[in-house]
Design an enzyme around this catalytic site. Structure first.
Site, PDB file in Angstrom:
ATOM      1  N   LYS A  49       0.825  -1.209   0.000  1.00  0.00           N
ATOM      2  CA  LYS A  49       0.000   0.000   0.000  1.00  0.00           C
ATOM      3  C   LYS A  49       0.860   1.261   0.000  1.00  0.00           C
ATOM      4  O   LYS A  49       0.527   2.249  -0.655  1.00  0.00           O
ATOM      5  CB  LYS A  49      -0.946  -0.023   1.203  1.00  0.00           C
ATOM      6  N   GLN A  93      -4.861  -1.808   9.805  1.00  0.00           N
ATOM      7  CA  GLN A  93      -4.517  -3.059   9.121  1.00  0.00           C
ATOM      8  C   GLN A  93      -4.677  -4.220  10.094  1.00  0.00           C
ATOM      9  O   GLN A  93      -3.840  -4.457  10.953  1.00  0.00           O
ATOM     10  CB  GLN A  93      -3.077  -2.999   8.601  1.00  0.00           C
ATOM     11  N   ASP A 116     -11.388   2.774   4.922  1.00  0.00           N
ATOM     12  CA  ASP A 116     -11.684   1.372   4.629  1.00  0.00           C
ATOM     13  C   ASP A 116     -13.127   1.016   4.982  1.00  0.00           C
ATOM     14  O   ASP A 116     -13.530  -0.137   4.856  1.00  0.00           O
ATOM     15  CB  ASP A 116     -10.713   0.448   5.366  1.00  0.00           C
TER      16      ASP A 116
END
Length: 284
Positions: A49, A93, A116
């Site tokens: 990412k 994450q 997200d």
């Protein structure tokens, strides 16, 4: 023989479009990433990412959540980032270290920075099919974008989502339902007999359970669209949850592993960061 849904190709197009937009606007964008530095998978994903973000003009800021820290420690980190105007997006994450409640940390992210889409506010918007712009979990949204780019309309189709996680299964089912598919969800407690029956009727199969060869060709309806969200390592090689060779002979469209859903997830996350920055700018 199935046609390939080339996520690598579409993601490259999306990143190029995004890089042009960011360059033209001249804005400084930043994405904060909380992760467990001891988790090999997390380090790998975060690195991917970071590299993709740098190529489109988004700065990433890393925040390590180390083993021994508590849920409240992680939430305090999030709250500090929520208040930092230089941060446009916050990505948690998962999984974080053992003992930390990932869902509680997701929920602590300010909705406008929840790129997200895993916080309760944005997930509630998704399940309510609220109109307007808000972040949605990157993997499911990436799947929908991939289908759209190939002109595959899900309306009226029978879809089966295999997996019910907060990161994938639940938002995937909601997106398909919002797009007028008829949706069923299977999971680890679904018996093989019931799953076989569901898959035999499915026009669209989306699977993300983390088990190699979990879906075999004999279970797939002829002409189905098969989206393989799984990422596993077998004998040092990446593979998904669907037996690709067998699925090629039955499906009309199939995502490869690697090169299917994975690149779309990252491109979608970057798009969401850009959108979050635009909306934050509009509010100033």
């Amino acid at each position: 023989m199935a046609n390939i849904l080339d996520g690598k190709k579409v993601a490259k197009e999306l990143r190029e479009e995004l890089a042009e937009e960011i360059s033209a606007a001249g804005d400084a964008l930043s994405l904060a990433v909380l992760f467990d530095p001891k988790d090999d998978g997390s380090r790998l994903y975060v690195g991917m990412k970071q590299r993709a973000a740098a190529k489109v003009g988004i700065e990433t800021k890393d925040f390590e959540v180390s083993p021994g820290q508590t849920t409240q420690d992680a939430i305090a980190m999030v709250e500090k980032l929520n208040a930092d105007d230089s941060v446009n997006g916050i990505l948690v994450q998962a999984p974080l270290p053992e003992g930390i409640d990932d869902a509680a940390v997701f929920a602590a992210v300010a909705p406008e920075k929840d790129v997200d889409g895993l916080g309760v506010t944005n997930q509630g918007r998704l399940f309510a099919n609220e109109k307007g712009s808000y972040p949605v979990a990157a993997t499911p949204k990436g799947v929908m974008t991939l289908l759209d780019r190939y002109g595959l309309d899900v309306a009226g189709k029978t879809a089966v989502v295999v997996g019910r996680s907060q990161l994938f299964g639940r938002p995937m089912a909601a997106l398909l339902l919002n797009a007028n598919a008829t949706v069923s969800i299977a999971h680890r407690y679904t018996s093989k007999e019931v799953l076989d029956d569901m898959l035999a009727k499915a026009d669209i199969i989306v699977c993300g359970v983390g088990k190699p060869n979990f879906i075999r060709g004999e279970q797939i309806k002829a002409g189905a669209i098969v989206i393989d969200v799984g990422m596993n390592l077998v004998d040092g090689k990446a593979c998904g949850d669907v037996n690709q060779e067998e699925a090629m002979a039955k499906a009309s469209w199939l995502t490869p592993v690697p090169g299917g859903v994975g690149p779309m997830t990252i491109a979608t996350l970057l798009e969401s960061t850009r959108q979050a920055a635009l909306e934050q700018k509009a509010l100033k």
